[in-house]
Design a protein around this motif. Structure first.
Motif, PDB file in Angstrom:
ATOM      1  N   PHE A 102      14.661  -6.394   0.101  1.00 17.76           N
ATOM      2  CA  PHE A 102      13.444  -5.729  -0.379  1.00 17.76           C
ATOM      3  C   PHE A 102      12.468  -6.749  -0.960  1.00 17.76           C
ATOM      4  CE2 PHE A 102      11.244  -3.910  -4.117  1.00 17.76           C
ATOM      5  CZ  PHE A 102      10.433  -2.989  -3.464  1.00 17.76           C
ATOM      6  N   ILE A 103      11.195  -6.618  -0.602  1.00 16.25           N
ATOM      7  CA  ILE A 103      10.150  -7.515  -1.115  1.00 16.25           C
ATOM      8  C   ILE A 103       9.211  -6.694  -2.005  1.00 16.25           C
ATOM      9  CG2 ILE A 103       8.226  -9.042  -0.546  1.00 16.25           C
ATOM     10  CD1 ILE A 103       9.624  -9.631   2.108  1.00 16.25           C
ATOM     11  N   ALA A 113       2.943   3.592   5.248  1.00 19.42           N
ATOM     12  CA  ALA A 113       4.187   4.284   5.586  1.00 19.42           C
ATOM     13  C   ALA A 113       5.202   3.332   6.224  1.00 19.42           C
ATOM     14  CB  ALA A 113       3.883   5.451   6.527  1.00 19.42           C
ATOM     15  N   GLU A 114       4.780   2.568   7.222  1.00 17.61           N
ATOM     16  CA  GLU A 114       5.721   1.750   7.978  1.00 17.61           C
ATOM     17  C   GLU A 114       6.229   0.554   7.181  1.00 17.61           C
ATOM     18  OE1 GLU A 114       5.987  -0.596  12.262  1.00 17.61           O
ATOM     19  OE2 GLU A 114       4.668   1.150  12.040  1.00 17.61           O
ATOM     20  N   MET A 115       5.343  -0.116   6.443  1.00 18.14           N
ATOM     21  CA  MET A 115       5.794  -1.297   5.702  1.00 18.14           C
ATOM     22  C   MET A 115       6.697  -0.914   4.539  1.00 18.14           C
ATOM     23  SD  MET A 115       2.605  -4.002   5.871  1.00 18.14           S
ATOM     24  CE  MET A 115       3.626  -5.329   5.211  1.00 18.14           C
ATOM     25  N   ASN A 116       6.382   0.147   3.830  1.00 15.14           N
ATOM     26  CA  ASN A 116       7.265   0.580   2.746  1.00 15.14           C
ATOM     27  C   ASN A 116       8.607   1.050   3.294  1.00 15.14           C
ATOM     28  OD1 ASN A 116       5.948   0.354   0.017  1.00 15.14           O
ATOM     29  ND2 ASN A 116       4.313   1.424   1.099  1.00 15.14           N
ATOM     30  N   ALA A 117       8.590   1.699   4.458  1.00 13.68           N
ATOM     31  CA  ALA A 117       9.845   2.105   5.097  1.00 13.68           C
ATOM     32  C   ALA A 117      10.665   0.898   5.525  1.00 13.68           C
ATOM     33  CB  ALA A 117       9.559   2.994   6.301  1.00 13.68           C
ATOM     34  N   SER A 118       9.997  -0.231   5.741  1.00 12.42           N
ATOM     35  CA  SER A 118      10.668  -1.483   6.128  1.00 12.42           C
ATOM     36  C   SER A 118      11.065  -2.321   4.917  1.00 12.42           C
ATOM     37  CB  SER A 118       9.755  -2.302   7.042  1.00 12.42           C
ATOM     38  OG  SER A 118       9.420  -1.583   8.213  1.00 12.42           O
ATOM     39  N   ASN A 119      10.985  -1.740   3.709  1.00 10.11           N
ATOM     40  CA  ASN A 119      11.352  -2.424   2.465  1.00 10.11           C
ATOM     41  C   ASN A 119      10.446  -3.606   2.144  1.00 10.11           C
ATOM     42  OD1 ASN A 119      13.358  -0.889   1.238  1.00 10.11           O
ATOM     43  ND2 ASN A 119      14.967  -1.786   2.520  1.00 10.11           N
ATOM     44  N   VAL A 120       9.196  -3.517   2.577  1.00  6.59           N
ATOM     45  CA  VAL A 120       8.152  -4.458   2.168  1.00  6.59           C
ATOM     46  C   VAL A 120       7.114  -3.641   1.408  1.00  6.59           C
ATOM     47  CG1 VAL A 120       6.368  -6.071   2.911  1.00  6.59           C
ATOM     48  CG2 VAL A 120       8.563  -5.987   4.116  1.00  6.59           C
ATOM     49  N   MET A 121       7.042  -3.858   0.109  1.00  8.02           N
ATOM     50  CA  MET A 121       6.199  -3.000  -0.715  1.00  8.02           C
ATOM     51  C   MET A 121       4.723  -3.332  -0.538  1.00  8.02           C
ATOM     52  SD  MET A 121       6.140  -2.368  -4.867  1.00  8.02           S
ATOM     53  CE  MET A 121       7.722  -1.549  -4.943  1.00  8.02           C
ATOM     54  N   VAL A 122       3.969  -2.354  -0.116  1.00  8.04           N
ATOM     55  CA  VAL A 122       2.513  -2.430  -0.099  1.00  8.04           C
ATOM     56  C   VAL A 122       1.999  -1.193  -0.804  1.00  8.04           C
ATOM     57  CG1 VAL A 122       2.316  -3.860   1.972  1.00  8.04           C
ATOM     58  CG2 VAL A 122       2.420  -1.378   2.205  1.00  8.04           C
TER      59      VAL A 122
END
Length: 380
Positions: free
Chosen positions: A19-20, A331-340
């Motif tokens: 997670f970032i 939606a996609e980046m947070n689902a990828s565990n990259v916090m935006v």
């Protein structure tokens, strides 16, 4: 540019598949040593050497006449507004594109916000929008600047240096002088940012910093009031420490005060962080340059520092093509565990400020609909 490539780029920057977060603190220096020293000394509350040390370090770094440490950034802004003469029933002009703490500080003093638009150059309060609103709605009288319809005093102007990018201060100062208004800088996000060579928070009559856990340096919680004059600094220290008159043992307070003191424990952490500030700033500028190069020529507009300023790039940001593009990335980046994150909801959309006076907020609404913040922790 597809979203997967953005995720891959960020993961490559941070060299992790975990997670970032959006912005995490870094403790690589003397933080633990200084905090343990406060425990050994037993001076963990508001009495102790680190509070004074932290204030002096901040004065030396920023060039402010006086820095006064507080328990958090909202307390710092509240004290700054109080020192600026803001009273119950007053109007204070600020931006709707801000974190809610800017307006909470006004609310708890009994003042009302007026929202004018931001500049696309700085993402902070626009001097042209400010002047236009005053020309249409304000008058100078023997009471000072007043609202023509309600006769309320318009007391101050509070620009916020969004994501650390300095606002157009010379122009704002000129408008404030013309209309007899006090400029109070919400510099919560801008430690290490400079406007034409001068540190943010030092050009207005007062400024306020935050040292929340997500800021460029942190004290866990914490804030700081900047005062242009030494005399104002003495008063700031007095009212933020319960307005207690010094005495060997008597308790005497000569006016209503605030218990806004920063504990020594927090200040010790801040002293350790200040020793690394230049390193953090260098890393963050390098990160911003990498983002800028990555998005160059794409449909995304990377938010750069204004030409007149040097920004700390606290949070990196891009402006998307439209609201749908923004929502897809969120939606996609947070689902990828990259916090935006999106930018804050405009203040007049919140129930407690929905009736506030405002202009058309054209730029604010465009930015609100299209901007996202990207992971911005300093990278070694």
């Amino acid at each position: 540019m597809n979203i997967k490539s953005i995720v891959e780029f960020v993961r490559d920057v941070y060299k992790t598949d975990e997670f970032i977060p959006l912005h995490a603190p870094v403790f690589d220096g003397n933080e633990k040593k200084y905090v343990l020293d406060t425990l050994d000394s037993t001076f963990v509350s508001s009495v102790g050497k680190y509070v004074d040390d932290f204030e002096r370090k901040m004065e030396s770094y920023t060039g402010t006449s006086r820095a006064v440490a507080t328990v958090n950034g909202t307390a710092a802004l509240s004290a700054a507004l109080y020192l600026a003469g803001v009273k119950r029933g007053d109007l204070v002009i600020t931006q709707a594109l801000t974190f809610v703490a800017t307006c909470n500080a006004l609310y708890h003093l009994g003042a009302e916000p007026v929202f004018t638009d931001v500049s696309p150059v700085s993402l902070g309060l626009c001097p042209v929008a400010l002047e236009n609103w005053l020309l249409e709605n304000a008058a100078l009288t023997d009471k000072g600047c007043v609202h023509r319809k309600t006769h309320q005093n318009i007391r101050a102007v509070v620009p916020m240096h969004t994501f650390g990018h300095p606002v157009e201060l010379d122009e704002l100062i000129d408008v404030c002088k013309k209309w007899h208004l006090v400029l109070v800088e919400d510099a919560a996000e801008s430690l290490g940012s400079f406007y034409k060579g001068r540190h943010t928070g030092t050009l207005g009559e007062y400024g306020a910093l935050s040292f929340n856990g997500n800021k460029i340096i942190t004290t866990g919680g914490g804030g700081m009031v900047f005062c242009r004059s030494p005399e104002a600094g003495i008063r700031a220290k007095h009212i933020t420490t319960t307005a207690k008159v010094p005495h060997p043992y008597e308790f005497y307070h000569d006016e209503p005060g605030f218990n806004y003191r920063m504990p020594n424990l927090n200040a010790a952490l801040g002293c350790g962080q200040m020793e690394q500030l230049d390193v953090f700033l260098k890393r963050k500028r390098s990160l911003a340059q990498r983002y800028e190069r990555f998005f160059e020529g794409s449909e995304f507009e990377f938010v750069k520092e204004p030409s007149y300023a040097k920004s700390n790039y606290w949070l990196n940001a891009v402006i998307c093509e439209n609201n749908d593009s923004r929502d897809a990335i969120l939606a996609e980046m947070n689902a990828s565990n990259v916090m935006v994150r999106p930018i804050w909801k405009l203040m007049h959309r919140l129930p407690m400020f929905e009736s506030a006076m405002r202009d058309d907020l054209t730029n604010s609404e465009k930015i609100e609909a299209r901007l996202i913040n990207l992971p911005s922790s300093p990278v070694a």
